[in-house]
Write a protein that holds these residues in place. Structure first.
Motif: not given
Length: 397
Positions: A109-120
């Motif tokens: 849900y974080h507005p600054k999160s992205n796919m790369e961050t989640f995958n890592t």
């Protein structure tokens, strides 16, 4: 995770950094640490204060999540990682799962999160607690599916499917079954997409044969994956439906088609009801099913329900492609005599279907209705009334 936290730090305003705050080693400000700072590194109170700090941090994270304060939750989360160094072995073992559940929700849900961050984050968490590898892999795949990354999700599930740690436990087996189920469901989705693409191509199109073969390959992969799964005890209804729908395209006469019809009949969607009628006709297209009294009972009942529900077009659509060959295949004088001799209950169900589809002039219907049988006399009378009321044949023609 640290890069992500640093990005959040840069987004903070000076108003958030009050003078009474304590500056942590990571450069983040935590006012609630003030009361612990004097004792956390001294004497016999160290372990107690460590536990109090991590507990307070967890409470702050939960509070921020409830209020949807994702940046604050991310900041507290960065500090909560110290739980992995807790002297209590039970807390250390439980920590990776807690961190994953909280961290994945924050990053979702974080507005600054992205796919790369989640995958890592997900990849690190899988290797942090091997007992959670399968569970995190499955949830990671669902996250990828949510974002439309089907190929990445499939690769993720394939890796998890072959992963093992020590002897296979019952909990591992359940998770592997689920992973295989979702992999099969993903294959089913791909098959459905290929089927839709195929329906938009002309059979004379040069690409039709290639697309048709691709769809067939996907259908077999899916049926093998899901077919093996449903042999395992458990509630697999969503996966069974997908498996049966695949089977319907490959083997319309399969014994599971009648169960598929029952599932469709219970649905509240009209397109499912229409498909339910199509499935029954499809089953009875095959010579091996001509004596299946259950299929004829279902068709006789469903034809009446469909016509009473003001959907004669559905019936007509199915009948138009069969009216040139079903009469001789199912409803000839020969079959009327043979069926009546071998199975009178079957003959009655077929007579009702024949009358609805072909009208009162149908040879099969007329033969059965002429029979004088003391036990079945009332039933035959009801068949006549149903045909008079529901036949799709215009009496005036």
């Amino acid at each position: 995770m640290s890069d992500f936290s640093e990005e959040l730090i840069r987004s903070k305003t000076e108003d958030d950094q009050e003078e009474s705050c304590v500056l942590s080693g990571t450069g983040m400000y935590f006012p609630w640490l003030q009361k612990h700072i004097d004792t956390v590194e001294t004497g016999g109170k160290k372990e107690k204060d460590f536990a109090q700090t991590t507990s307070a941090c967890l409470n702050r994270i939960q509070e921020a999540l409830l209020k949807h304060q994702w940046p604050q939750a991310a900041g507290y989360m960065h500090s909560y990682f110290q739980i992995l160094e807790d002297s209590d072995s039970h807390k250390r073992q439980a920590a990776p799962e807690i961190i994953w559940k909280l961290g994945s929700e924050i990053l979702f849900y974080h507005p600054k999160s992205n796919m790369e961050t989640f995958n890592t984050f997900a990849d690190r968490m899988k290797n942090m607690g091997v007992m959670n590898y399968l569970k995190i892999s499955l949830q990671h795949a669902l996250y990828l599916l949510h974002h439309g990354m089907l190929e990445d999700a499939n690769r993720n599930l394939s890796r998890a499917e072959t992963w093992r740690y020590g002897e296979k436990s019952s909990s591992q087996e359940v998770l592997i079954n689920l992973i295989q189920a979702y992999k099969g469901l993903l294959q089913y989705y791909t098959w459905s997409k290929k089927k839709m693409e195929l329906s938009n191509l002309d059979e004379d199109d040069y690409a039709y044969n290639t697309a048709s073969q691709t769809m067939l390959n996907h259908s077999w992969k899916t049926s093998v994956n899901l077919g093996a799964l449903i042999q395992t005890p458990g509630v697999w209804d969503p996966f069974v439906k997908s498996y049966v729908e695949i089977l319907y395209q490959i083997v319309p006469s399969h014994k599971l088609m009648l169960e598929f019809h029952r599932l469709l009949r219970k649905s509240e969607k009209k397109d499912h009801h229409k498909l339910g009628l199509e499935v029954l006709f499809g089953v009875l297209d095959f010579a091996g099913c001509t004596k299946n009294i259950t299929a004829w009972k279902y068709l006789a009942k469903y034809l009446r329900q469909t016509l009473m529900g003001n959907h004669p077009a559905w019936v007509q659509e199915e009948w138009n492609s069969r009216k040139t060959w079903w009469p001789s295949f199912h409803f000839s004088s020969f079959w009327a005599k043979s069926d009546w001799k071998e199975d009178k209950a079957l003959a009655c169900e077929k007579a009702l279907v024949a009358g609805i589809l072909l009208g009162k002039g149908c040879r099969y219907f007329r033969y059965i209705c002429k029979q004088d049988h003391q036990v079945l006399r009332k039933k035959i009378r009801r068949i006549r009334k149903s045909v008079k009321k529901h036949s799709i044949v215009n009496p005036g023609l």
